[in-house]
Write an enzyme that holds these catalytic residues in place. Structure first.
Site, PDB file in Angstrom:
ATOM      1  N   GLU A 162       0.698   7.505   7.416  1.00 46.66           N
ATOM      2  CA  GLU A 162       1.661   6.409   7.573  1.00 46.66           C
ATOM      3  C   GLU A 162       1.404   5.439   8.723  1.00 46.66           C
ATOM      4  O   GLU A 162       2.130   5.448   9.730  1.00 46.66           O
ATOM      5  CB  GLU A 162       3.079   6.992   7.716  1.00 46.66           C
ATOM      6  N   GLU A 354       3.971  13.615   0.489  1.00 45.61           N
ATOM      7  CA  GLU A 354       5.283  14.008   1.033  1.00 45.61           C
ATOM      8  C   GLU A 354       6.384  13.518   0.115  1.00 45.61           C
ATOM      9  O   GLU A 354       6.324  12.401  -0.390  1.00 45.61           O
ATOM     10  CB  GLU A 354       5.548  13.366   2.406  1.00 45.61           C
TER      11      GLU A 354
END
Ligand code: BGC
Length: 455
Positions: A162, A354
């Site tokens: 991220e 995720e």
């Protein structure tokens, strides 16, 4: 239908679970430091001990086996492996990951390694961190050290988790470590270093490994849902999902993914920044955009409309709409549209790296954790994933966030995302009902999703 070799997994990150703060030669990361600044982290909590996974990983892997996991995604702590960030490698730090990998493999669980999940060595931060033009070389050397030690046994690799958060929130908007606000031009410079760091790490991984690897990245990013199934609405949502928004360009998908997967900046980015965009030589472009093997994606909720509409509710939310304990919207359709849009644009198989929710979970009098909401959440999101796979999008795996409750960054330990409950006073682990439910999904390779919820 899920393919036979589907990677049913769960995920964690070093800083969030390991503890062992300064043990065996590890030095501080920017998160270790941030925790010590009053007001940064809820209740002044730290990752010093956390779930103590560093010492209890064997017990934790046994629980993973009980759930039936096929894959465990974890990250390596850079300051554990190279305590000063650059220079000497700490053998003891590498040994921990090597032991973890062996234990996973002995239990039939595929290790998936993330090189960078936000815990930059403090020593490098003091040299400018990602602003320093040397940072791509630091990261390359670190990737090389880890690959040299683990790539004989680890096949799945992720360079970065991220960039939207550690650069966008960490270095642009100032809401995560190192809590800096920087202007757009500084962030453009940081982005350049990020792209080169990614590319150099990919080359290092492939060079060090004596065999083919599966390499990807694990971004998150805004994904919008269409207001209806009409081709026009779907196109509108698709366009919004790849837009580069002024002021929030670091939050999008295409800002990070287009250079890496397409070898260029998007038209939106060109329009927004023109000749302020980072420049790369042809060799640098080739390095940044060398082919990857999958597109990892972290997905929790669809993005809400911005700015919020007059009724005070955002897209996909309405009066009384389902929310997690962090107030995130429950939007299972994002598990359909995110893989679809990303596959259409980038053409790579998807791995969900995720997905999950924070709940108000505690151990009941009967000794169990009855997290029915997580079960329903998981059920709905997995059905959406199956639907997009049935529509032809290749998805190689799904990783629940998280394997166990852990340190939720600036929010400390209140939000509980785990399949396994952790009592931080005693380090007692308890499989939540959702873990037992997920175990059945894995055992039946997803067939039990067609049946009503049972544990
Ligand atoms: C991060 C995790 C985090 C999770 C829940 C993701 O953005 O990769 O580290 O705990 O979301 O907030």
């Amino acid at each position: 239908m899920f393919p036979k070799d589907f990677l049913w997994g769960a995920a964690s990150a070093a800083y969030q679970v390991e503890g062992a703060y300064l043990e065996d030669g590890k030095k501080e990361s920017i998160w270790d430091r941030a925790c010590r600044v009053p007001g940064r982290v809820a209740h002044g909590e730290t990752g010093d001990v956390s779930c103590d996974h560093y010492h209890r990983f064997r017990e934790d892997v046994a629980l993973m086996k009980e759930i039936g996991l096929k894959s465990y995604r974890f990250s390596v702590s850079w300051p554990r492996v190279i305590p000063d960030g650059a220079g000497a490698v700490n053998e003891k730090g590498l040994q921990f990951y090597s032991d973890l990998v062996d234990t996973l493999l002995e239990n039939g669980i595929e290790p998936m390694v993330t090189l960078y999940h936000w815990d930059l060595p403090q020593a490098l931060y003091e040299k400018g961190g990602w602003k320093n033009p040397e940072s791509p070389r630091w990261f390359e050397a670190y990737a090389r050290a880890v690959a040299r030690r683990l790539s004989d046994r680890v096949r799945y690799w992720i360079t970065f988790n991220e960039p939207q958060i550690f650069i966008g929130l960490g270095l642009h908007l100032g809401a995560m470590a190192p809590f800096e606000r920087n202007d757009d031009d500084t962030v453009l410079q940081i982005s350049r270093h990020f792209f080169l760091a990614h590319g150099r790490a990919v080359s290092a991984l492939r060079e060090e490994a004596g065999r083919p690897l599966m390499i990807g990245m694990a971004p998150t990013g805004d994904v919008y849902l269409p207001e209806s199934g009409s081709a026009e609405d779907v196109e509108k949502a698709r366009r919004a999902s790849f837009a580069v928004a002024p002021g929030a360009f670091t939050m999008g998908n295409s800002w990070w993914a287009d250079p890496i997967f397409l070898g260029r900046f998007s038209e939106d980015a060109e329009r927004l920044f023109g000749d302020r965009l980072p420049c790369f030589t042809p060799e640098e472009w080739a390095c940044v955009s060398q082919p990857l093997d999958f597109y990892g994606f972290n997905v929790y909720q669809a993005t809400t409309r911005f700015p919020a509409p007059a009724d005070g509710y955002q897209d996909h939310a309405y009066q009384g709409s389902p929310k997690t304990s962090l107030d995130w919207n429950v939007t299972p359709d994002v598990m359909y549209y995110a893989p679809k849009f990303l596959y259409e644009r980038y053409g790579k198989p998807i791995i969900i790296t995720e997905n999950g929710m924070a709940g108000m979970d505690w151990v009941s009098l009967d000794g169990r954790v009855h997290d029915m909401q997580r079960i329903d959440f998981l059920h709905r999101y997995l059905l959406a994933l199956e639907r997009v796979m049935d529509d032809g999008v290749p998805v190689l795996g799904y990783h629940h966030w998280s394997i166990m409750d852990n340190m939720e960054w600036a929010r400390g330990y209140d939000p509980r995302f785990g399949l396994i409950h952790v009592d931080y006073r005693t380090q007692q682990r308890t499989l939540k009902d959702s873990a037992r439910w997920y175990a059945r999904v894995i055992r039946t390779n997803g067939e039990s999703l067609a049946a009503p919820d049972q544990i």
